[in-house]
Design a protein around this motif. Structure first.
Motif, PDB file in Angstrom:
ATOM      1  N   ASP A   1      56.501  73.731   4.493  1.00  0.00           N
ATOM      2  CA  ASP A   1      55.521  72.774   3.985  1.00  0.00           C
ATOM      3  C   ASP A   1      55.129  72.931   2.523  1.00  0.00           C
ATOM      4  O   ASP A   1      54.042  72.511   2.120  1.00  0.00           O
ATOM      5  CB  ASP A   1      54.269  72.766   4.877  1.00  0.00           C
ATOM      6  N   LEU A   2      56.027  73.492   1.707  1.00  0.00           N
ATOM      7  CA  LEU A   2      55.750  73.508   0.273  1.00  0.00           C
ATOM      8  C   LEU A   2      55.658  72.086  -0.271  1.00  0.00           C
ATOM      9  O   LEU A   2      54.907  71.819  -1.212  1.00  0.00           O
ATOM     10  CB  LEU A   2      56.810  74.305  -0.473  1.00  0.00           C
ATOM     11  N   ASP A   3      56.400  71.167   0.353  1.00  0.00           N
ATOM     12  CA  ASP A   3      56.320  69.763  -0.045  1.00  0.00           C
ATOM     13  C   ASP A   3      54.925  69.197   0.199  1.00  0.00           C
ATOM     14  O   ASP A   3      54.404  68.419  -0.610  1.00  0.00           O
ATOM     15  CB  ASP A   3      57.383  68.920   0.658  1.00  0.00           C
ATOM     16  N   GLU A   4      54.289  69.607   1.298  1.00  0.00           N
ATOM     17  CA  GLU A   4      52.928  69.144   1.589  1.00  0.00           C
ATOM     18  C   GLU A   4      51.941  69.672   0.551  1.00  0.00           C
ATOM     19  O   GLU A   4      51.019  68.964   0.149  1.00  0.00           O
ATOM     20  CB  GLU A   4      52.501  69.573   2.995  1.00  0.00           C
ATOM     21  N   LEU A   5      52.132  70.904   0.120  1.00  0.00           N
ATOM     22  CA  LEU A   5      51.294  71.459  -0.939  1.00  0.00           C
ATOM     23  C   LEU A   5      51.483  70.644  -2.214  1.00  0.00           C
ATOM     24  O   LEU A   5      50.510  70.274  -2.880  1.00  0.00           O
ATOM     25  CB  LEU A   5      51.629  72.931  -1.187  1.00  0.00           C
ATOM     26  N   GLY A   6      52.735  70.347  -2.559  1.00  0.00           N
ATOM     27  CA  GLY A   6      53.011  69.536  -3.743  1.00  0.00           C
ATOM     28  C   GLY A   6      52.402  68.152  -3.645  1.00  0.00           C
ATOM     29  O   GLY A   6      51.808  67.651  -4.617  1.00  0.00           O
TER      30      GLY A   6
ATOM     31  N   LEU B   1      43.864  75.264  -9.330  1.00  0.00           N
ATOM     32  CA  LEU B   1      43.473  76.652  -9.024  1.00  0.00           C
ATOM     33  C   LEU B   1      43.694  76.984  -7.553  1.00  0.00           C
ATOM     34  O   LEU B   1      44.123  78.080  -7.218  1.00  0.00           O
ATOM     35  CB  LEU B   1      42.016  76.903  -9.422  1.00  0.00           C
ATOM     36  N   THR B   2      43.413  76.040  -6.657  1.00  0.00           N
ATOM     37  CA  THR B   2      43.640  76.261  -5.228  1.00  0.00           C
ATOM     38  C   THR B   2      45.126  76.379  -4.941  1.00  0.00           C
ATOM     39  O   THR B   2      45.552  77.256  -4.188  1.00  0.00           O
ATOM     40  CB  THR B   2      43.021  75.124  -4.399  1.00  0.00           C
ATOM     41  N   ALA B   3      45.928  75.527  -5.543  1.00  0.00           N
ATOM     42  CA  ALA B   3      47.383  75.589  -5.340  1.00  0.00           C
ATOM     43  C   ALA B   3      47.937  76.928  -5.829  1.00  0.00           C
ATOM     44  O   ALA B   3      48.774  77.543  -5.157  1.00  0.00           O
ATOM     45  CB  ALA B   3      48.072  74.433  -6.048  1.00  0.00           C
ATOM     46  N   VAL B   4      47.461  77.394  -6.962  1.00  0.00           N
ATOM     47  CA  VAL B   4      47.894  78.696  -7.483  1.00  0.00           C
ATOM     48  C   VAL B   4      47.503  79.804  -6.512  1.00  0.00           C
ATOM     49  O   VAL B   4      48.301  80.699  -6.214  1.00  0.00           O
ATOM     50  CB  VAL B   4      47.305  78.933  -8.892  1.00  0.00           C
ATOM     51  N   LYS B   5      46.280  79.738  -5.992  1.00  0.00           N
ATOM     52  CA  LYS B   5      45.814  80.744  -5.033  1.00  0.00           C
ATOM     53  C   LYS B   5      46.691  80.761  -3.780  1.00  0.00           C
ATOM     54  O   LYS B   5      47.068  81.818  -3.283  1.00  0.00           O
ATOM     55  CB  LYS B   5      44.349  80.490  -4.656  1.00  0.00           C
ATOM     56  N   VAL B   6      47.041  79.580  -3.279  1.00  0.00           N
ATOM     57  CA  VAL B   6      47.892  79.481  -2.092  1.00  0.00           C
ATOM     58  C   VAL B   6      49.250  80.114  -2.356  1.00  0.00           C
ATOM     59  O   VAL B   6      49.760  80.898  -1.538  1.00  0.00           O
ATOM     60  CB  VAL B   6      48.067  78.011  -1.647  1.00  0.00           C
ATOM     61  N   LEU B   7      49.852  79.795  -3.478  1.00  0.00           N
ATOM     62  CA  LEU B   7      51.167  80.358  -3.797  1.00  0.00           C
ATOM     63  C   LEU B   7      51.093  81.882  -3.948  1.00  0.00           C
ATOM     64  O   LEU B   7      51.964  82.601  -3.439  1.00  0.00           O
ATOM     65  CB  LEU B   7      51.726  79.706  -5.061  1.00  0.00           C
ATOM     66  N   ARG B   8      50.067  82.362  -4.605  1.00  0.00           N
ATOM     67  CA  ARG B   8      49.916  83.822  -4.758  1.00  0.00           C
ATOM     68  C   ARG B   8      49.663  84.501  -3.422  1.00  0.00           C
ATOM     69  O   ARG B   8      50.220  85.558  -3.145  1.00  0.00           O
ATOM     70  CB  ARG B   8      48.808  84.131  -5.756  1.00  0.00           C
ATOM     71  N   ASN B   9      48.811  83.902  -2.587  1.00  0.00           N
ATOM     72  CA  ASN B   9      48.537  84.486  -1.262  1.00  0.00           C
ATOM     73  C   ASN B   9      49.786  84.485  -0.384  1.00  0.00           C
ATOM     74  O   ASN B   9      50.013  85.413   0.382  1.00  0.00           O
ATOM     75  CB  ASN B   9      47.394  83.745  -0.562  1.00  0.00           C
TER      76      ASN B   9
END
Length: 172
Positions: free
Chosen positions: A108-113, A124-132
């Motif tokens: 679901d990286l497409d859903e994040l995009g 900032l939330t997207a960056v946090k998700v990718l880092r987590n």
């Protein structure tokens, strides 16, 4: 160990009973919606939240076939609306852990995009998700010192052990 009772709002919009450990691990039971229930199988799933890692782990009772007994990990944000009332916000990215191999699928990286593009989440939330996501993989699923992995470094996470086998939670 003293467990604090909590109520958690699951993404299915159900308030669910659970507990929080002194180490900030949350376990709660969510009823499986009727359309997803499988005959002869349990009608609840146990969810585990590691707020400090931004993940929720579930071993779905609805999995069959190759993934039966596997784990589903959601990247999440946890909001404490009131004391002991928690809201889980799904942040799109998921991991699927196979029970039959040392393998995981990143989903679901497409859903994040799409969510980022539509303004449903901020940068900032997207960056946090990718880092987590990467931190969870590195901490629990990936051992760079093994040429051919034979076991997980820490999966299921050791932090779950105190709550892994608790009896069902009663609604409060």
């Amino acid at each position: 160990m003293i467990l604090e009772e909590v109520t958690v709002l699951h993404r299915t919009n159900q308030w669910c009973p659970g507990v929080r450990t002194p180490g900030n691990v949350i376990a709660y039971d969510v009823p499986i919606l009727p359309q997803w229930q499988a005959p002869g199988r349990p009608t609840t799933d146990r969810c585990f939240v590691l707020p400090d890692e931004g993940v929720q782990l579930t071993k779905p009772n609805t999995f069959t076939g190759t993934y039966e007994g596997g784990w589903y990990i959601d990247l999440i944000d946890l909001e404490e609306q009131h004391p002991n009332r928690l809201i889980v916000h799904d942040l799109y990215v998921d991991l699927l852990i196979s029970p039959q191999a040392i393998r995981y699928d990143l989903l679901d990286l497409d859903e994040l995009g799409d969510a980022l593009q539509a303004g449903a989440i901020d940068t900032l939330t997207a960056v946090k998700v990718l880092r987590n996501t990467q931190a969870f993989i590195d901490r629990h699923l990936r051992n760079p010192n093994q040429s051919a992995p034979t076991h997980w470094p820490d999966f299921p996470p050791a932090a779950l052990l105190p709550v892994l086998d608790l009896p069902p939670f009663e609604p409060t």
